[in-house]
Design a protein around this motif. Structure first.
Motif, PDB file in Angstrom:
ATOM      1  N   ASP A 192       0.832  -1.196   0.000  1.00  0.00           N
ATOM      2  CA  ASP A 192       0.000   0.000   0.000  1.00  0.00           C
ATOM      3  C   ASP A 192       0.870   1.251   0.000  1.00  0.00           C
ATOM      4  O   ASP A 192       2.038   1.222   0.420  1.00  0.00           O
ATOM      5  N   ARG A 193       0.260   2.350  -0.425  1.00  0.00           N
ATOM      6  CA  ARG A 193       0.959   3.622  -0.355  1.00  0.00           C
ATOM      7  C   ARG A 193       1.187   4.015   1.094  1.00  0.00           C
ATOM      8  O   ARG A 193       0.361   3.682   1.972  1.00  0.00           O
ATOM      9  N   PHE A 197      -1.442   3.369   4.263  1.00  0.00           N
ATOM     10  CA  PHE A 197      -1.134   2.465   5.371  1.00  0.00           C
ATOM     11  C   PHE A 197      -1.107   3.220   6.704  1.00  0.00           C
ATOM     12  O   PHE A 197      -1.500   2.679   7.737  1.00  0.00           O
TER      13      PHE A 197
END
Length: 796
Positions: A192-193, A197
C-alpha cells in the motif's frame, strides 16, 4: 478473415470478457485490463473456440459474422455454426488439428465423479458445497482406486459458523473450489501507499483505544443523526457496565430509539455484541427497522408469519429461523407464540454470550395490574424465560411504573435479578444504577429552548341549546341506564355485567362522535331484537363468551394487537352483539324500546353533522393559526382546500381523500344521489326517493385461518352505497314488483307457468317463430320498464 480465439475476443466488450473470466474461473481480479483478460483466455488451451462461441448471444454472433465477412442468418445457432465451420476450414498456424488419441483404459470411478481434470484439493482451501461456503480442514485419500475422497469441512456462513461437515467429494453434485487463499495471492497486489497504510494504522490504534476506554465513543460518529448531549448519558452508563442491564425510561419525544441505536452500534463496534433481538409492539416494527437502517446502517430482519413460512420452504421444516441471521425484530404478539419463542430458546441455550435483548415498551412485560394484580401475562412469562439467556438487556419505556410497586419490582427483576427481587421494595440507589429517567422539563432546564413548554388551555363550549343532539342523547342514555339497572336488579351477575359493558361502550361512542354512537346503537338494537325473537322458541341463555374488547380493549397480551383498527372494530361489534343478546334475552321493556328508537332517530338525523366541539376547533384554528383554513381557493388552476381538508370527515370516522380530490369526490356523490333519486321516482316510489342517502362503508371478507387458528378479516376498499336497512327495503319492493310482473305475464299467457299449463297434444314447429315475433312486438312502455328495472338491479 479467418475466425480464431484472438479475433473473437478482441471484438467482445469488457462485460462479456469478465463473464467469460468468471465462467472459466480465470484467476484475475475484476480490475484487470481487457488486454490481460484476452491474453489469459487465449493462453488456456482447454478453452476452445466452441466454448467461447457457445457463451455469446445472438447479437454478438451476428456482429462477429459481419466483422469476419461471413454470411449471417440472424439466428444464434446458425451464426455459431458458421463461425466454427470457417475456423475448421482455415485453421491458424498456431492451432494444429488435434490427432485422435488411443482410448484410455476404462477405470472405475465413484458414482457422480466429475472432478478428473479439477485442481487437487488441499487443506485451507475455500469450497462451495450444498449451497454453502466451507473451509477444507482435512482430507482422507481413498484406500483403493475408484473410491471417493473423504473431506472434513468447517462452515463459513454466519448462521452456522464453525459447524463441521464430512462429505465424499467426488459424489457431491455442486461441489467446487472457489479459489486459492494464500499469502502469495495477497502479495501479488503489492504494498500500500505510505499515506494509506498510515491512515489504516491510526484507525487500528483508535479502535484499540476506544474498545477499552469507556469514556471514548465511536457510535456518534458512525450514525447519520444530530446527536443531542443528553442522548449520550445512556451510552455512557451502558459502557460502564460489565454486562449491559439498563432501563431507559426517558419521556416521550426525547429519542429512546436513538439512544438504543447508539448503545447497540457502540457494542457492535467493540465486538461485545454479535446477536441482537428487538421485541417491540406490532405498530412500530417497521419503524424500528427503518430507524436502524437509515440512521445507523444496521440491517434487521423482521420476523413475521410470511418470512417464517418462506424460511421453512427454503431450508426445510426443521430449520431454526433464528440461525439464519444475527439481527432480528419481532413483535410482542409473535414473541408470545411458542412457534417462535421455542426455537429462540433452543438457539440461545441456557446462556448465549455476546447477545442482546432490546425490549421496547417494556412496561407491557410487567405483571398485570388492576383487577388481575400481580398475575403474570403470557408476555411476562415469555420475557421472564428468555431474558436470562441474553448477556445484555436493554429495556425502553416512557411509563416504567404502572402504580403498583410489586409489579414494578417484578419488571426490574427480569432486567437484573442480582439487584432486584419481586416483592422487595426497590431502593432508589439501586434503581439509579440501572435506570436513566429524564422528563422534558428536566431537559428544558439543562438545554434552554430545546423543547417548547406545553400549556394546555381548555376550550369551554357554552351556549348550546337544550335540544342539542349531544345533550339530548346523553340524557336519554342516562335514562336507559337507569331503566335497565332497575329491570336487571334481580338477575344474575353475568347479565348485569354484560348490560353495563354495553352501556359503557355506548357512552364511549357518544363521547367520540354521533356517527360512532349511531353505529354502535344500531348494532345493539338489532342484537336484542334478534334475541327477543329467539326467546319465544327457547328459554336457554348461553354464557356471553369472550367480552375482553368491551372490558379492556386490545392489551399488550392480546393476539389481536396485530390486527388493523378496522378489523378490531368489527370484532368489537361482534362482542357487543353477544353482550346485548346475553343481557336482554327477553328483549327490552316498552320504555327502553321507546328510548332506543328515539335515540336512533336523533342520531340518524345528525350523524353527518359536525359536532359543536369540531366546529369550535376549526374556529380556533382559523383564529390562531390559519385564517383560510377550510376555505376553497384557486391554486395552480385547481381548486384546493387550505389546511386539513378532511378534518371533519376524519373526526367523524369517514374516509379521508386528498385535498385536491375532495371536491371531485363531493361532486361525484351528488351525481350518484341525483341518479338514485331519478330511478326511484321513475318507479313511483316517492317516499324512498326522499329518503335515499348513501354513505361510505367498509366491507370485510374472511380469510383462511392462520397458524394460531384465528380467522383474519381482509379489508376491502371503501364503498359509497345505501345503508343496509334502506337497501333491504328497496330490494323487498323490487322483489314484490317482480312477482307482480310475473303474475301479469302469466295471465297474458306469456309467462313460464302458462307455458307449462298448455297441453302437449301438438308440437308446432313454428312456435319459436311466434316467440320471436312476440319479442319484436314488445311495446315501448315495456322496454322503458325493463331498462328502468335493469338500472335499479345494477344499483343494488
Amino acid at each position: 478473415m479467418t475466425p480464431n480465439k484472438l479475433s473473437i475476443l478482441e471484438h467482445l466488450g469488457r462485460k462479456r470478457l469478465l463473464r467469460l473470466r468468471d465462467h472459466f474461473e480465470i484467476d484475475l481480479p475484476p480490475s484487470a485490463e481487457s488486454s490481460a483478460l484476452i491474453d489469459a483466455l487465449t493462453s488456456v488451451e482447454s478453452i476452445s473456440l466452441a466454448n467461447i462461441v457457445g457463451r455469446l448471444n445472438s447479437r454478438e454472433l451476428a456482429k462477429l459474422c459481419e466483422l469476419h465477412e461471413l454470411p449471417g442468418a440472424a439466428n444464434k445457432g446458425q451464426d455459431a455454426a458458421t463461425l466454427l465451420d470457417a475456423h475448421r476450414e482455415h485453421p491458424t498456424p498456431t492451432e494444429q488439428p488435434v490427432q485422435p488419441k488411443a482410448p484410455a483404459p476404462t477405470v472405475a470411478r465413484p458414482v457422480g465423479h466429475r472432478w478428473r481434470d479439477a485442481d487437487p484439493l488441499e487443506p485451507g482451501q475455500i469450497v462451495r458445497v450444498r449451497s454453502r461456503q466451507y473451509l477444507v480442514e482435512d482430507l482422507t485419500a481413498p484406500k483403493q482406486h475408484g473410491d471417493a475422497t473423504l473431506v472434513r469441512l468447517s462452515c463459513l456462513e454466519d448462521d452456522a459458523l464453525g459447524e463441521p461437515l464430512e462429505v465424499l467429494w467426488e459424489c457431491e453434485i455442486d461441489a467446487r473450489i472457489l479459489g486459492k487463499s494464500s499469502w502469495e495471492a495477497v502479495a501479488e497486489r503489492g504494498f500500500d501507499r505510505p499515506e494509506l497504510f498510515s491512515a489504516y494504522l491510526h484507525t487500528l490504534r483508535w479502535n484499540c483505544v476506544t474498545s477499552t476506554d469507556p469514556k471514548l465513543f465511536q457510535a456518534p460518529y458512525r450514525a447519520g443523526i444530530q446527536v443531542k448531549d443528553y442522548q449520550l448519558e445512556p451510552l455512557r452508563k451502558a459502557l460502564l457496565m460489565p454486562r449491559v442491564h439498563l432501563f431507559v425510561a426517558d419521556d416521550v419525544g426525547l429519542g429512546k430509539t436513538i439512544e438504543a441505536g447508539l448503545i447497540l452500534r457502540e457494542m457492535l463496534m467493540r465486538q461485545r455484541v454479535r446477536r441482537v433481538i428487538v421485541a417491540c409492539p406490532p405498530s412500530v416494527v417497521q419503524q424500528w427497522r427503518d430507524e436502524m437502517e437509515q440512521r445507523f446502517g444496521l440491517t434487521f430482519i423482521i420476523v413475521d408469519r410470511a418470512w417464517f413460512a418462506e424460511i421453512r420452504r427454503e431450508r426445510g421444516w426443521g430449520a431454526n429461523l433464528w440461525k439464519t441471521h444475527s439481527r432480528f425484530i419481532i413483535s410482542h404478539a409473535l414473541l408470545r407464540d411458542a412457534t417462535y419463542a421455542g426455537p429462540l430458546r433452543d438457539h440461545l441455550g441456557t446462556f448465549s454470550p455476546s447477545s442482546m435483548l432490546i425490549l421496547d415498551e417494556a412496561h407491557n412485560a410487567a405483571p398485570a395490574s388492576g383487577a388481575r394484580y400481580a398475575i403474570d401475562s403470557n408476555l411476562t412469562r415469555t420475557v421472564r424465560d428468555l431474558a436470562p439467556r441474553f448477556e445484555h438487556k436493554l429495556f425502553l419505556s416512557a411509563t416504567p411504573h404502572n402504580g403498583h410497586s410489586n409489579s414494578f419490582a417484578a419488571l426490574l427483576e427480569i432486567l437484573d435479578p442480582q439487584r432486584f427481587c419481586r416483592g422487595v421494595p426497590v431502593h432508589p440507589d439501586q434503581l439509579a444504577d440501572v435506570m436513566v429517567r429524564r422528563l422534558k422539563a428536566d431537559v428544558r432546564e439543562l438545554v434552554p429552548g430545546e423543547f417548547a413548554e406545553r400549556i394546555i388551555e381548555p376550550i369551554i363550549i357554552e351556549g348550546l341549546p337544550d335540544d342539542a343532539p349531544e345533550l339530548e342523547l346523553s340524557r336519554r342514555l342516562q335514562r336507559l341506564r337507569e331503566l335497565r339497572s332497575e329491570r336487571l336488579a334481580n338477575t344474575n351477575e353475568s347479565r348485569r355485567s354484560a348490560a353495563m359493558l354495553v352501556l359503557t361502550s355506548l357512552q364511549k361512542r357518544l363521547l367520540s362522535s354521533i356517527e360512532a354512537f349511531y353505529r354502535t346503537l344500531d348494532v345493539h338494537r338489532r342484537a336484542i331484537e334478534r334475541r327477543a325473537k329467539k326467546a319465544a322458541k327457547t328459554t336457554k341463555n348461553s354464557p356471553p363468551g369472550d367480552l375482553s374488547l368491551l372490558r379492556d380493549g386490545v392489551g399488550s397480551d392480546d393476539e389481536r394487537a396485530e390486527l388493523s383498527e378496522d378489523a378490531v372494530c368489527v370484532e368489537e361489534q361482534a362482542q357487543l352483539e353477544t353482550a346485548s343478546a346475553h343481557a336482554n334475552p327477553e328483549g327490552p321493556s316498552e320504555d327502553e324500546g321507546a328510548l332506543l328508537s328515539g335515540m336512533l332517530e336523533i342520531a340518524a338525523a345528525h350523524r353527518y353533522s359536525p359536532a359543536p366541539r369540531f366546529e369550535r376547533l376549526v374556529a380556533w384554528i382559523r383564529e390562531h393559526q390559519c385564517p383560510e383554513f377550510g376555505v376553497a381557493v384557486h391554486e395552480g388552476g385547481a381548486v384546493v382546500v387550505v389546511g386539513l381538508a378532511g378534518l371533519l370527515e376524519r373526526l367523524a370516522g369517514l374516509p379521508v381523500f386528498g385535498e385536491r380530490k375532495r371536491l371531485e369526490i363531493i361532486k361525484l356523490c351528488e351525481l350518484h344521489a341525483a341518479m338514485d333519486h331519478a330511478v326511484l321516482e321513475a318507479y313511483g316510489w316517492h317516499d324512498l326517493a326522499e329518503r335515499a342517502t348513501c354513505e361510505f362503508q367498509l366491507e370485510y371478507e374472511e380469510d383462511d385461518e392462520d397458524d394460531g387458528g384465528h380467522k383474519r378479516k381482509k379489508k376491502k376498499p371503501w364503498r359509497y352505497k345505501w345503508p343496509q336497512e334502506f337497501h333491504d327495503e328497496v330490494l323487498a319492493r323490487l322483489l314484490e314488483l317482480n312477482q307482480t310482473y310475473a303474475e301479469e305475464e302469466r295471465l297474458a299467457g306469456e309467462g313460464p307457468s302458462s307455458k307449462k299449463a298448455k297441453p302437449k297434444k301438438k308440437r308446432d314447429k313454428k312456435k319459436p317463430a311466434k316467440k320471436k315475433s312476440s319479442k319484436k312486438k314488445a311495446s315501448e312502455p315495456e322496454q322503458v320498464r325493463m331498462t328502468k328495472h335493469n338500472s335499479l338491479r345494477a344499483r343494488l
